[in-house]
Write an enzyme that holds these catalytic residues in place. Structure first.
Site, mmCIF file in Angstrom:
data_model
loop_
_atom_site.group_PDB
_atom_site.id
_atom_site.type_symbol
_atom_site.label_atom_id
_atom_site.label_comp_id
_atom_site.label_asym_id
_atom_site.label_seq_id
_atom_site.Cartn_x
_atom_site.Cartn_y
_atom_site.Cartn_z
ATOM 1 N N ASP A 15 0.862 -1.180 0.000
ATOM 2 C CA ASP A 15 0.000 0.000 0.000
ATOM 3 C C ASP A 15 0.900 1.233 0.000
ATOM 4 O O ASP A 15 2.117 1.116 0.189
ATOM 5 C CB ASP A 15 -0.921 0.002 1.224
ATOM 6 N N ARG B 78 -16.853 4.174 -3.356
ATOM 7 C CA ARG B 78 -17.988 5.070 -3.626
ATOM 8 C C ARG B 78 -18.529 5.690 -2.351
ATOM 9 O O ARG B 78 -18.394 5.130 -1.275
ATOM 10 C CB ARG B 78 -19.136 4.265 -4.235
ATOM 11 N N ARG C 228 -20.180 3.414 -9.842
ATOM 12 C CA ARG C 228 -18.791 2.943 -9.894
ATOM 13 C C ARG C 228 -17.988 3.752 -10.919
ATOM 14 O O ARG C 228 -16.812 4.018 -10.726
ATOM 15 C CB ARG C 228 -18.751 1.448 -10.225
ATOM 16 N N ILE D 222 -9.995 -5.999 -8.743
ATOM 17 C CA ILE D 222 -11.154 -5.677 -7.918
ATOM 18 C C ILE D 222 -11.479 -4.188 -8.022
ATOM 19 O O ILE D 222 -12.637 -3.781 -7.885
ATOM 20 C CB ILE D 222 -10.880 -6.086 -6.443
ATOM 21 N N SER D 223 -10.473 -3.364 -8.292
ATOM 22 C CA SER D 223 -10.654 -1.901 -8.315
ATOM 23 C C SER D 223 -11.719 -1.494 -9.313
ATOM 24 O O SER D 223 -11.709 -1.934 -10.470
ATOM 25 C CB SER D 223 -9.337 -1.211 -8.689
ATOM 26 N N ASP E 167 -20.832 -10.536 -6.895
ATOM 27 C CA ASP E 167 -22.173 -10.590 -7.497
ATOM 28 C C ASP E 167 -22.763 -11.991 -7.350
ATOM 29 O O ASP E 167 -23.954 -12.151 -7.082
ATOM 30 C CB ASP E 167 -22.098 -10.189 -8.983
ATOM 31 N N ARG F 250 -23.674 -12.540 -3.665
ATOM 32 C CA ARG F 250 -24.948 -11.860 -3.343
ATOM 33 C C ARG F 250 -26.126 -12.612 -3.950
ATOM 34 O O ARG F 250 -27.145 -12.828 -3.284
ATOM 35 C CB ARG F 250 -24.920 -10.430 -3.886
ATOM 36 N N HIS G 199 -19.682 -5.690 -14.004
ATOM 37 C CA HIS G 199 -19.785 -5.471 -12.549
ATOM 38 C C HIS G 199 -20.206 -4.033 -12.257
ATOM 39 O O HIS G 199 -19.481 -3.271 -11.636
ATOM 40 C CB HIS G 199 -18.458 -5.814 -11.866
HETATM 41 C C1 LMR Z 1 -19.376 -3.923 -4.687
HETATM 42 O O1 LMR Z 1 -19.994 -4.525 -5.559
HETATM 43 O O2 LMR Z 1 -19.719 -3.933 -3.504
HETATM 44 C C2 LMR Z 1 -18.129 -3.171 -5.068
HETATM 45 O O3 LMR Z 1 -18.025 -3.105 -6.459
HETATM 46 C C3 LMR Z 1 -18.029 -1.811 -4.444
HETATM 47 C C4 LMR Z 1 -19.096 -0.856 -4.922
HETATM 48 O O4 LMR Z 1 -18.775 0.335 -5.129
HETATM 49 O O5 LMR Z 1 -20.257 -1.235 -5.051
#
Ligand code: LMR
Length: 294
Positions: free
Chosen positions: A14, A61, A67, A97-98, A130, A133, A157
């Protein structure tokens, strides 16, 4: 990643604060040796010898942001990290992931192309959250054991580009159309749900760490020759006319072994697929344009 038995060395990087995190994580009594690196001058050392690089860098965010609103800050960060990857560990699998992932993966591909190191089998946008979830929300609605649930999530995404394929969900539950629509919307807005609940203090970190660890574990299993490792990921693809697309991917010793097709879609999913293409296309193009600007 410190809990993963396939990890021998865990290099943390980092721009600040890494020694503390590294000391903390290093006390966990698992196999891997932990080393912390801080500041740009140590980035090369952090990357050297890596088999897998996980990039969660950048800003999160705040409520009201998409995003894509993170593009201006995160695109530059991803570009410089990928430039270093091309130099210090050009053969590593990259788990991006960014955000915005729909643009940062194309940025990475262009940086690697310019450096002459691009291998489309080794670049992954992490969309596992995703899937995580979709599984959780489906299990709750269908009243089935969440541990047994599988739901592919395709597309990208961000918002409507996230397309869960509940028609392929198992165990089958024959949920009514309005439930499928509500589950689809909740999966698409899952990140925003967390951003709003955190009320200005960032976005998903814990569930994202879980999802990121699952995806990196799948990559490591593939590298180690474990057969039939399949996860959804945003990769270079010919599944649709778009150059990058998330779908099920079989992982192997060289990264992507096979990009799997979408399988049969319901009419609702077919509509969702057509609806997501313009946004996904423009996010991909935005990333490519940015990477080639300077
Ligand atoms: C998420 O799906 O939780 C991440 O991509 C972070 C976001 O800004 O939603």
């Amino acid at each position: 990643m410190k809990l993963n038995p396939l990890v021998s060395k865990l290099a943390l990087y980092d721009i600040a604060g890494t020694p503390g995190v590294a000391a903390d994580v290093s006390h966990i009594n698992t196999r891997s040796e932990v080393v912390g690196f801080m500041g740009e001058e140590q980035l090369g050392q952090a990357l050297e010898g890596s088999d897998v690089v996980i990039i969660p860098a950048g800003v999160p965010r705040k409520p009201g942001m998409t995003r894509d609103d993170l593009f201006n800050i995160n695109a530059g960060i991803v570009k410089s990290l990928c430039t270093a990857i091309a130099k210090y560990c050009p053969h590593a699998l990259v788990n991006m992931i960014s955000n915005p992932v729909n643009s940062t993966v194309p940025i990475a591909s262009e940086v690697f192309k310019k450096a002459g190191t691009y291998d489309e089998k080794k670049l992954f946008g992490v969309t596992t959250l995703d899937v995580v979830r979709a599984k959780t929300f489906y299990a709750g609605k269908a009243k089935v054991n969440v541990a047994e649930v599988n739901v592919p999530v395709v597309g990208g995404h961000a918002g409507i580009t996230i397309l869960p394929l509940f028609s392929q969900a198992t165990p089958k539950a024959n949920l009514p159309d309005e439930d499928i629509k509500a589950l689809t919307k909740r999966t698409q807005d899952g990140g925003t749900e967390v951003v709003e609940a955190k009320a200005g203090k960032g976005s998903a970190t814990l569930s994202m760490a879980y999802a990121g660890a699952i995806f990196a574990d799948a990559c490591l299993k593939g590298l180690n020759g474990v057969p039939d490792v399949v996860e959804c990921s945003f990769v270079q693809s010919s599944v649709t006319e778009l150059p990058f697309f998330a779908s099920k991917v079989r992982l192997g010793k060289n990264g992507v072994e096979e990009v799997l097709g979408l399988g049969p879609l319901s009419d609702y999913e077919k509509e969702g697929l057509e609806a997501l293409k313009p946004e996904l296309k423009s996010s991909i193009e935005k990333g490519i344009k940015f990477a080639n600007q300077s």
